[in-house]
Design a protein around this motif. Structure first.
Motif, PDB file in Angstrom:
ATOM      1  N   GLN A   1      -0.378   1.975   4.289  1.00  0.00           N
ATOM      2  CA  GLN A   1       0.619   2.988   3.974  1.00  0.00           C
ATOM      3  C   GLN A   1       0.610   4.115   5.001  1.00  0.00           C
ATOM      4  OE1 GLN A   1      -0.333   4.156   0.005  1.00  0.00           O
ATOM      5  NE2 GLN A   1       1.018   2.632  -0.931  1.00  0.00           N
TER       6      GLN A   1
ATOM      7  N   TYR B   1      -0.084   3.849   8.226  1.00  0.00           N
ATOM      8  CA  TYR B   1       0.470   3.422   9.505  1.00  0.00           C
ATOM      9  C   TYR B   1       1.853   2.792   9.382  1.00  0.00           C
ATOM     10  CZ  TYR B   1      -3.826   4.469  11.934  1.00  0.00           C
ATOM     11  OH  TYR B   1      -4.890   5.119  12.492  1.00  0.00           O
ATOM     12  N   ALA B   2       2.373   2.637   8.205  1.00  0.00           N
ATOM     13  CA  ALA B   2       3.703   2.041   8.022  1.00  0.00           C
ATOM     14  C   ALA B   2       4.806   2.857   8.713  1.00  0.00           C
ATOM     15  CB  ALA B   2       4.005   1.866   6.535  1.00  0.00           C
ATOM     16  N   PRO B   3       4.837   4.190   8.605  1.00  0.00           N
ATOM     17  CA  PRO B   3       5.894   4.941   9.310  1.00  0.00           C
ATOM     18  C   PRO B   3       5.824   4.763  10.829  1.00  0.00           C
ATOM     19  CG  PRO B   3       4.876   6.325   7.657  1.00  0.00           C
ATOM     20  CD  PRO B   3       4.068   5.073   7.731  1.00  0.00           C
TER      21      PRO B   3
ATOM     22  N   LEU C   1       4.666   2.098  12.441  1.00  0.00           N
ATOM     23  CA  LEU C   1       5.138   0.756  12.737  1.00  0.00           C
ATOM     24  C   LEU C   1       6.659   0.678  12.631  1.00  0.00           C
ATOM     25  CD1 LEU C   1       4.421  -2.174  13.355  1.00  0.00           C
ATOM     26  CD2 LEU C   1       4.254  -2.559  10.893  1.00  0.00           C
ATOM     27  N   ILE C   2       7.229   1.299  11.611  1.00  0.00           N
ATOM     28  CA  ILE C   2       8.687   1.315  11.463  1.00  0.00           C
ATOM     29  C   ILE C   2       9.328   2.045  12.637  1.00  0.00           C
ATOM     30  CG2 ILE C   2      10.578   2.241  10.061  1.00  0.00           C
ATOM     31  CD1 ILE C   2       8.776   1.691   7.594  1.00  0.00           C
ATOM     32  N   HIS C   3       8.745   3.148  13.050  1.00  0.00           N
ATOM     33  CA  HIS C   3       9.266   3.915  14.185  1.00  0.00           C
ATOM     34  C   HIS C   3       9.259   3.071  15.461  1.00  0.00           C
ATOM     35  CE1 HIS C   3      10.105   7.445  16.628  1.00  0.00           C
ATOM     36  NE2 HIS C   3       9.125   7.050  17.428  1.00  0.00           N
TER      37      HIS C   3
ATOM     38  N   LEU D   1       9.238  -0.238  15.719  1.00  0.00           N
ATOM     39  CA  LEU D   1      10.190  -1.339  15.594  1.00  0.00           C
ATOM     40  C   LEU D   1      11.625  -0.853  15.789  1.00  0.00           C
ATOM     41  CD1 LEU D   1       8.652  -3.353  12.633  1.00  0.00           C
ATOM     42  CD2 LEU D   1       8.693  -3.974  15.056  1.00  0.00           C
ATOM     43  N   VAL D   2      11.966   0.284  15.214  1.00  0.00           N
ATOM     44  CA  VAL D   2      13.313   0.833  15.390  1.00  0.00           C
ATOM     45  C   VAL D   2      13.549   1.216  16.850  1.00  0.00           C
ATOM     46  CG1 VAL D   2      14.807   2.800  14.822  1.00  0.00           C
ATOM     47  CG2 VAL D   2      13.588   1.597  13.011  1.00  0.00           C
TER      48      VAL D   2
END
Length: 132
Positions: free
Chosen positions: A7, A9-11, A13-15, A17-18
């Motif tokens: 949880q 590191y999820a933001p 990783l999303i950043h 990928l985007v």
């Protein structure tokens, strides 16, 4: 991976990928939409408006590389000032003396480079051998 770590590191990783997806999308769109009209003039190397002369593989003076390495070294060292400034109030005198020591070491390195002539551009480069 534990749930808390995932949880946390999820933001990030999303950043990432985007950002990669957006960069790829922009590259693909520019190759599809952009005009492709190569000409002899467009394929020439651009030299700040000056007609290119000579070979691009001509050796440079070592001073160019030395100054670039010195710049990178001091630039990276200056980055360490930001975290220190962030926690300065918590560190008080200890943080001040540690950063003063750090800056004195950097200053000693700068003076050493200055005395060695690494920053002196007045001396001409060594003469080169004529090409056969």
């Amino acid at each position: 991976m534990s749930g808390n770590l995932a949880q946390a590191y999820a933001p990030l990783l999303i950043h990432l990928l985007v950002a990669m997806g957006l960069a790829g999308l922009i590259l693909i769109l520019s190759s599809l939409v952009g005009r492709h009209r190569p000409s002899r003039v467009k394929m020439q190397p651009y030299e700040c408006g000056i007609t290119p002369v000579g070979d691009a593989r001509e050796p440079f003076s070592v001073k160019f590389y030395l100054v670039a390495m010195i710049f990178i070294l001091f630039d990276v060292e200056a980055v360490f000032l930001y975290p220190w400034a962030y926690v300065y109030r918590e560190l008080r005198w200890f943080g001040f003396t540690e950063m003063l020591l750090y800056i004195l070491i950097l200053l000693a390195g700068y003076v050493y480079l200055w005395k060695k002539g690494a920053l002196d551009w007045n001396h001409p480069a060594a003469p080169r051998e004529p090409k056969a």
